[in-house]
Structure formats: C-alpha cells, structure tokens
Design an enzyme around this catalytic site. Sequence first.
Site, PDB file in Angstrom:
ATOM      1  N   GLU A 137      44.827 -55.392  -9.091  1.00  0.00           N
ATOM      2  CA  GLU A 137      44.384 -54.235  -9.854  1.00  0.00           C
ATOM      3  C   GLU A 137      42.877 -54.106  -9.649  1.00  0.00           C
ATOM      4  O   GLU A 137      42.143 -55.074  -9.855  1.00  0.00           O
ATOM      5  CB  GLU A 137      44.695 -54.427 -11.337  1.00  0.00           C
ATOM      6  CG  GLU A 137      44.333 -53.242 -12.215  1.00  0.00           C
ATOM      7  CD  GLU A 137      44.595 -53.522 -13.697  1.00  0.00           C
ATOM      8  OE1 GLU A 137      45.023 -52.602 -14.407  1.00  0.00           O
ATOM      9  OE2 GLU A 137      44.359 -54.672 -14.137  1.00  0.00           O
ATOM     10  N   GLU A 238      39.592 -45.169 -19.231  1.00  0.00           N
ATOM     11  CA  GLU A 238      40.289 -46.217 -19.981  1.00  0.00           C
ATOM     12  C   GLU A 238      39.462 -46.597 -21.193  1.00  0.00           C
ATOM     13  O   GLU A 238      38.234 -46.664 -21.133  1.00  0.00           O
ATOM     14  CB  GLU A 238      40.525 -47.453 -19.116  1.00  0.00           C
ATOM     15  CG  GLU A 238      41.228 -48.589 -19.872  1.00  0.00           C
ATOM     16  CD  GLU A 238      41.548 -49.799 -19.011  1.00  0.00           C
ATOM     17  OE1 GLU A 238      42.101 -50.782 -19.557  1.00  0.00           O
ATOM     18  OE2 GLU A 238      41.251 -49.769 -17.803  1.00  0.00           O
TER      19      GLU A 238
END
Length: 330
Positions: A137, A238
């Site tokens: 990620e 985010e």
Amino acid sequence: MMFGFRTLFALGLFGVFATGAFAQDFCNTATHSGESITITSNGINDIGNYNYELWADIGDNSATFYTDGSFSCEFSNVNDYLCREGIRYGMNSGLKYTDLGHLFADFKLTDPKFSTYSNVTYSYIGVYGWSQDPLIEWYIVDNWSPYRPNWIGKSTEGCDECGLRGTITVDGATYEVYVDKVQRGSIEGDNTPFTQYFSVRKTKRSCGTIDITAHFDGWKSLGLELGNSMYEAKVLGEAGQYPENGNASGTIDFAYAKVYTGEASTALHAPKFAATQNQNLQVFDMQGKLLGTVSITQGSSLSAAIKNKFHSTGIYMVKQGSAMKKVVAK
C-alpha cells in the site's frame, strides 16, 4: 487506456503548450464539472474514464465523484475514512509501474485549513494506491492535518526496515520516505500482512502536480521495490483518529483531481511543434471539437492556412502528434 481528444482536453495534458497563455491554471480557476454520482456506502465503480472508491470502517459517510476526475468527501463518526478517484488497473493486472507510462496527478484542495474537521488526529492528502506481488500500500502525501505524519513505522516491533528510510527530491520539493509493516484488511482480504510506503512532503501544499513515477523511481533508489502487479493510482483524501473513538467527522473537497499518463500539466518543457513538408495537422475549436485538418508546407503560415480552410478568424488548437499549439487566425 485510450482517450479521445475531449478526454485529453479535460485531463489537462495540454497545459504543456509552448504558449503559456493556454496553460491550465487549475489552482486558481478549477471547479467541479461534468456528470456526478453520490454514494453513501462503501463501494467502487467507474465514472467516465475514472474509477472511484469510498471506504470507511464505520459511520455515516458519503462521497460525490465527477466525470472530470474531481470529487468531494464527507464523513461522520468514523475511525478511518478513504475517498479516492483516479485509475484502476485491476486485481492481478500483471502490470509493473514501468509498464504504465509516466504517471502524473494534478490536485486542488478546496479547504486547505480543514475547517470542518472534528476529532481528526490524522489526515493524508495526495496520491494513493496498491501493488501486488508483493502486496504494498503506497502513499504520496502532499498535505495533512493536524500533524505532519513522521511517526510511520517507528513503533513497529521486529521490523528493521521500518521507519524513515531516506529522502528524495520530486517536483522541486524534499520528501521523507517511510516504511511500515501492518496486518489488517487490504485489497486481498482481511488480516492480510502487507508493507506500506510513504513519501511525505517536508512542506505541505494545497494544489499542484505530483510526478507519481518519480516517486516510484525514488523509492527504488532507496531499495524499495513496488510489487509486480499495479492495482491503482488515485488522488486520495483520508482522515481518521487514533486512538479510535469512532467520532472523527469532516469534509474533504478536491475541486480539481486528475491522474494521467503523459506530460505534466506544469512541465517546463513542451513537446516540439514544427510544420514539416505536406504535414496534415488536426484543428480543433476551443471547446475541443475537431473541425478538420489543414495541410501546410515548410515555412508557410499556419494561421493563414486555417483561415483559408475554415473561412473564419478566431482562436484554434492545432495538434501534431502529442504536441498542441494555440493559433490565432486573423
């Protein structure tokens, strides 16, 4: 991925023209445009030429995605919330990052002071994605709130490679590169072990062009290889909280957000544009409509050729290969 002229026009690839007057000034003028879709639960789908995804662990959440690549996010009572739009290559695509062409992202954050945030202890604004084989990620963080994320990987026990790995210079700025090892939900399922790569800009910005491929190359120079199968590359908002109390709330709005392959919209060097003998050039109006072609010889006037062909004065865009040029026909 193939794009027609109208899509390329929207993607801002023509900000690289030798004539600066046509360069797209998205940091000052951009607003949401195109068709949109609003979702209120976790989901992933396509809109126009882009792919979007909303994910949150709990809470009352929504996101609106536009065909121009921009999007807005709203979250309430969450621990972790991710909202993103860009390019999705898919599970087990078999594409290395070197197979994708040169990737860039443009973004404009509407509220860089994060005035709507409540109980948010971390927020990442930038570009995000996954690669597989191995599972990684990755983040490129150009803005944050309330604190600059420099704690990544420092608390991971038994991980000698975790924490700060070095610095790289991209887009004229210094980024610190961090590594972490985690085991939780991922694109491959729950409780999957994977590695995280972070590029964190030393000084935050709320608008600009991110050279994604340059970050990938920079990580590689530090011994950090991405997986052999790229899954996605998307502009990301985010936000969340730690410790988790389930009450982080706020909004994130990207008035401009585009991921694309080609030349950066703020690149210093434009593709060369030169008329060659009997070269057929495509001519478009300023709305991106193809009007036809003109044929000129070396040394002849392109402006005169356009006026003679289309019997009208005005401003046109002329395309030769990957290069574009604004032409005023008087």
